[in-house]
Motif scaffolding. Structure first.
Motif, PDB file in Angstrom:
ATOM      1  N   GLY A 120       0.815  -1.206   0.000  1.00  0.00           N
ATOM      2  CA  GLY A 120       0.000   0.000   0.000  1.00  0.00           C
ATOM      3  C   GLY A 120       0.851   1.260   0.000  1.00  0.00           C
ATOM      4  N   GLU A 121       0.329   2.326  -0.577  1.00  0.00           N
ATOM      5  CA  GLU A 121       1.092   3.571  -0.684  1.00  0.00           C
ATOM      6  C   GLU A 121       1.492   4.116   0.686  1.00  0.00           C
ATOM      7  N   ALA A 122       0.568   4.029   1.637  1.00  0.00           N
ATOM      8  CA  ALA A 122       0.873   4.546   2.978  1.00  0.00           C
ATOM      9  C   ALA A 122       1.982   3.723   3.631  1.00  0.00           C
ATOM     10  N   GLU A 123       1.910   2.399   3.477  1.00  0.00           N
ATOM     11  CA  GLU A 123       2.927   1.532   4.068  1.00  0.00           C
ATOM     12  C   GLU A 123       4.273   1.735   3.378  1.00  0.00           C
ATOM     13  N   ARG A 124       4.229   1.889   2.064  1.00  0.00           N
ATOM     14  CA  ARG A 124       5.473   2.134   1.321  1.00  0.00           C
ATOM     15  C   ARG A 124       6.127   3.438   1.787  1.00  0.00           C
ATOM     16  N   ALA A 125       5.321   4.478   1.927  1.00  0.00           N
ATOM     17  CA  ALA A 125       5.861   5.771   2.366  1.00  0.00           C
ATOM     18  C   ALA A 125       6.433   5.669   3.779  1.00  0.00           C
ATOM     19  N   ALA A 126       5.732   4.956   4.662  1.00  0.00           N
ATOM     20  CA  ALA A 126       6.213   4.793   6.042  1.00  0.00           C
ATOM     21  C   ALA A 126       7.536   4.034   6.069  1.00  0.00           C
ATOM     22  N   PHE A 127       7.647   3.022   5.224  1.00  0.00           N
ATOM     23  CA  PHE A 127       8.893   2.246   5.148  1.00  0.00           C
ATOM     24  C   PHE A 127      10.044   3.111   4.657  1.00  0.00           C
ATOM     25  N   LEU A 128       9.806   3.890   3.625  1.00  0.00           N
ATOM     26  CA  LEU A 128      10.874   4.708   3.051  1.00  0.00           C
ATOM     27  C   LEU A 128      11.303   5.832   3.996  1.00  0.00           C
ATOM     28  N   ASP A 130      11.324   5.660   7.398  1.00  0.00           N
ATOM     29  CA  ASP A 130      11.939   5.139   8.623  1.00  0.00           C
ATOM     30  C   ASP A 130      13.186   4.324   8.274  1.00  0.00           C
ATOM     31  N   ARG A 131      14.359   4.794   8.680  1.00  0.00           N
ATOM     32  CA  ARG A 131      15.581   4.071   8.343  1.00  0.00           C
ATOM     33  C   ARG A 131      15.639   2.711   9.027  1.00  0.00           C
ATOM     34  N   LYS A 132      14.889   2.526  10.129  1.00  0.00           N
ATOM     35  CA  LYS A 132      14.806   1.224  10.785  1.00  0.00           C
ATOM     36  C   LYS A 132      13.577   0.438  10.328  1.00  0.00           C
ATOM     37  N   GLY A 133      12.881   0.984   9.359  1.00  0.00           N
ATOM     38  CA  GLY A 133      11.669   0.320   8.887  1.00  0.00           C
ATOM     39  C   GLY A 133      11.968  -0.940   8.102  1.00  0.00           C
ATOM     40  N   ALA A 134      10.996  -1.853   8.108  1.00  0.00           N
ATOM     41  CA  ALA A 134      11.115  -3.112   7.383  1.00  0.00           C
ATOM     42  C   ALA A 134       9.756  -3.473   6.789  1.00  0.00           C
ATOM     43  N   ILE A 135       9.777  -4.216   5.719  1.00  0.00           N
ATOM     44  CA  ILE A 135       8.541  -4.783   5.178  1.00  0.00           C
ATOM     45  C   ILE A 135       8.714  -6.297   5.104  1.00  0.00           C
ATOM     46  N   VAL A 136       7.630  -7.003   5.343  1.00  0.00           N
ATOM     47  CA  VAL A 136       7.668  -8.467   5.334  1.00  0.00           C
ATOM     48  C   VAL A 136       6.538  -8.985   4.446  1.00  0.00           C
ATOM     49  N   GLY A 137       6.732 -10.163   3.886  1.00  0.00           N
ATOM     50  CA  GLY A 137       5.712 -10.777   3.056  1.00  0.00           C
ATOM     51  C   GLY A 137       4.580 -11.345   3.887  1.00  0.00           C
ATOM     52  N   ARG A 138       3.427 -11.536   3.251  1.00  0.00           N
ATOM     53  CA  ARG A 138       2.240 -12.031   3.942  1.00  0.00           C
ATOM     54  C   ARG A 138       2.483 -13.393   4.579  1.00  0.00           C
ATOM     55  N   PHE A 165      14.507  -3.488  14.119  1.00  0.00           N
ATOM     56  CA  PHE A 165      13.674  -3.058  12.998  1.00  0.00           C
ATOM     57  C   PHE A 165      12.221  -2.933  13.453  1.00  0.00           C
ATOM     58  N   VAL A 166      11.457  -2.176  12.677  1.00  0.00           N
ATOM     59  CA  VAL A 166      10.024  -2.008  12.933  1.00  0.00           C
ATOM     60  C   VAL A 166       9.273  -2.343  11.650  1.00  0.00           C
ATOM     61  N   VAL A 167       8.277  -3.193  11.762  1.00  0.00           N
ATOM     62  CA  VAL A 167       7.489  -3.581  10.592  1.00  0.00           C
ATOM     63  C   VAL A 167       6.634  -2.391  10.155  1.00  0.00           C
ATOM     64  N   ARG A 168       6.914  -1.867   8.964  1.00  0.00           N
ATOM     65  CA  ARG A 168       6.164  -0.733   8.443  1.00  0.00           C
ATOM     66  C   ARG A 168       5.192  -1.122   7.334  1.00  0.00           C
ATOM     67  N   GLY A 169       5.277  -2.354   6.884  1.00  0.00           N
ATOM     68  CA  GLY A 169       4.364  -2.777   5.832  1.00  0.00           C
ATOM     69  C   GLY A 169       4.410  -4.273   5.628  1.00  0.00           C
ATOM     70  N   ILE A 170       3.299  -4.823   5.142  1.00  0.00           N
ATOM     71  CA  ILE A 170       3.204  -6.242   4.805  1.00  0.00           C
ATOM     72  C   ILE A 170       2.780  -6.326   3.346  1.00  0.00           C
ATOM     73  N   TYR A 171       3.655  -6.897   2.524  1.00  0.00           N
ATOM     74  CA  TYR A 171       3.342  -6.930   1.090  1.00  0.00           C
ATOM     75  C   TYR A 171       2.657  -8.239   0.700  1.00  0.00           C
ATOM     76  N   GLU A 172       1.816  -8.137  -0.298  1.00  0.00           N
ATOM     77  CA  GLU A 172       1.129  -9.288  -0.872  1.00  0.00           C
ATOM     78  C   GLU A 172       1.791  -9.633  -2.212  1.00  0.00           C
ATOM     79  N   GLY A 173       1.448 -10.788  -2.747  1.00  0.00           N
ATOM     80  CA  GLY A 173       1.976 -11.186  -4.042  1.00  0.00           C
ATOM     81  C   GLY A 173       0.981 -10.905  -5.149  1.00  0.00           C
ATOM     82  N   ARG A 174       1.464 -10.380  -6.247  1.00  0.00           N
ATOM     83  CA  ARG A 174       0.585 -10.122  -7.388  1.00  0.00           C
ATOM     84  C   ARG A 174       0.080 -11.433  -7.984  1.00  0.00           C
ATOM     85  N   ARG A 175       0.932 -12.476  -7.968  1.00  0.00           N
ATOM     86  CA  ARG A 175       0.577 -13.787  -8.517  1.00  0.00           C
ATOM     87  C   ARG A 175       0.650 -14.833  -7.408  1.00  0.00           C
TER      88      ARG A 175
END
Length: 385
Positions: A120-128, A130-138, A165-175
């Motif tokens: 999501g755009e909000a999660e992407r922005a939050a990740f970018l 925060d230098r300690k930010g992280a994103i993880v897969g579903r 690290f701090v989880v700033r977003g959870i990404y989904e898979g397009r396929r």
């Protein structure tokens, strides 16, 4: 119509033997499908690779890094439309048994190259931000119960120390086959720490990921990138993302070959069991076949009767095995967690299972058919099974 009734009723004359034979076929086709799924999971990374993505690594070995300064020079190569970089981190989350892929990346430039990671755009922005930010897969988030805002500490192995690290977003898979079992965070954060604890290791990256405009330019762009750094202290090797992934698979090729071989051995074994079952049935019905021949039924009718029964049993076991493969694959995938990021039944596996079942039915019916067709009427009528 009468022939079809006989084919359907014959297996019911020995219900226990028929049930055990079908059960064996179910186990065989199920095992075959599951082992083929394991092989597919091994190749999932290569099969899902983009044709417009290249990977540049150190020509000597992947364990040797490349200077961070290479990014601008690679970006300037004609045909390159984007460049990011990534480092394998290899940290430990709570317990060494909790293994999952972790990459320190260049941020937006890396994510832009992988549009299959839906964030999501909000999660992407939050990740970018925060230098300690992280994103993880579903898949990773579900396995460890992670949610946005959670702390995710890692104990470094390749990069020593405790990293927060701090989880700033959870990404989904397009396929469905998109890898959602990976953690990404900022290389800048790790690099800052390295400047303090190990300055000589700072400002170096593991690989560059390069986006090109056209897939057909892959060879030309790869050559142009590598020529730039020829005779330097860190020469490069650029290849397609698929070739890069297959390089990892080749390291364990013996295991893949063994798994594939076992899947076919299972089919051969059940083929022998099925052939024995049909041979027993033909021996018991020899007098019946002789009677049919005496009444004027030709060899084609007898062959259809025996092959029909054999194929019926094989397809019954095969189709039931296919039906059970999906829930079994889901259960095994859940039990293995992130060991196989993508673990699902490949479309090509289903026709292979059907083909294997048909092959079993055909091969198992050959010997009893030849015996029934060639039986002498007098000898057959004298037979008591």
């Amino acid at each position: 119509m009468q022939l079809l009734k006989l084919i359907a009723r014959n297996p019911l004359r020995h219900k226990l033997r028929t049930a055990l034979t079908v059960l064996g076929l179910v186990v065989a086709t199920l095992s075959f499908g599951l082992l083929q799924t394991v092989v597919h999971a091994w190749y999932a990374g290569a099969e899902g690779a983009s044709a417009t993505t290249l990977v540049t690594r150190n020509a000597t070995s992947l364990v040797f890094p490349l200077p961070l300064a290479y990014q601008a020079r690679i970006r300037a190569v004609e045909g390159v439309s984007g460049v990011g970089y990534a480092n394998w981190f290899g940290g430990v989350y709570k317990d060494p048994k909790n293994f999952f892929a972790q990459f320190a990346i260049s941020g937006a430039s890396y994510l832009d190259i992988y549009p299959d990671y839906l964030l999501g755009e909000a999660e992407r922005a939050a990740f970018l931000r925060d230098r300690k930010g992280a994103i993880v897969g579903r898949k990773l988030a579900d396995q460890y119960g992670l949610k946005v805002g959670d702390a995710l500490p890692l104990r470094g192995t390749i990069y020593p120390g405790q990293w927060e690290f701090v989880v700033r977003g959870i990404y989904e898979g397009r396929r469905p086959d998109t890898n959602t079992a990976t953690m990404f965070f900022h290389w800048d954060y790790v690099n800052e720490g390295l400047r303090k604890i190990s300055p000589r290791r700072a400002n170096q990256v593991g690989v560059y990921v390069v986006r090109i405009a056209r897939a057909e330019d892959a060879a030309a762009v790869s050559g142009a990138i590598d020529r730039q750094f020829r005779n330097s202290l860190a020469e490069t090797l650029t290849e397609t993302e698929k070739a890069f992934q297959l390089g990892f698979v080749s390291m364990s090729e013996a295991i893949v070959v063994a798994v594939r071989a076992v899947s076919y051995v299972v089919i051969v074994i059940i083929m022998a069991v099925m052939a024995n079952t049909m041979a027993m049935s033909a021996r018991e019905r020899l007098s019946e076949y002789a009677t049919l021949k005496a009444l004027g039924f030709g060899p084609g009718y007898l062959a259809a009767l025996i092959f029909g029964e054999s194929l019926l049993l094989a397809l019954a076991g095969g189709l039931l095995g296919i039906a059970l493969l999906f829930p079994l694959t889901a259960a095994v995938g859940a039990a293995m967690g992130t060991m196989f990021p993508v673990f699902q039944v490949a479309p090509a596996t289903l026709p292979l299972q059907v083909l294997a079942a048909l092959l079993i039915g055909v091969v198992a019916g050959i010997a009893p058919t030849l015996r029934a067709v060639n039986v002498n009427i007098v000898d057959g009528l004298r037979s008591i099974g």
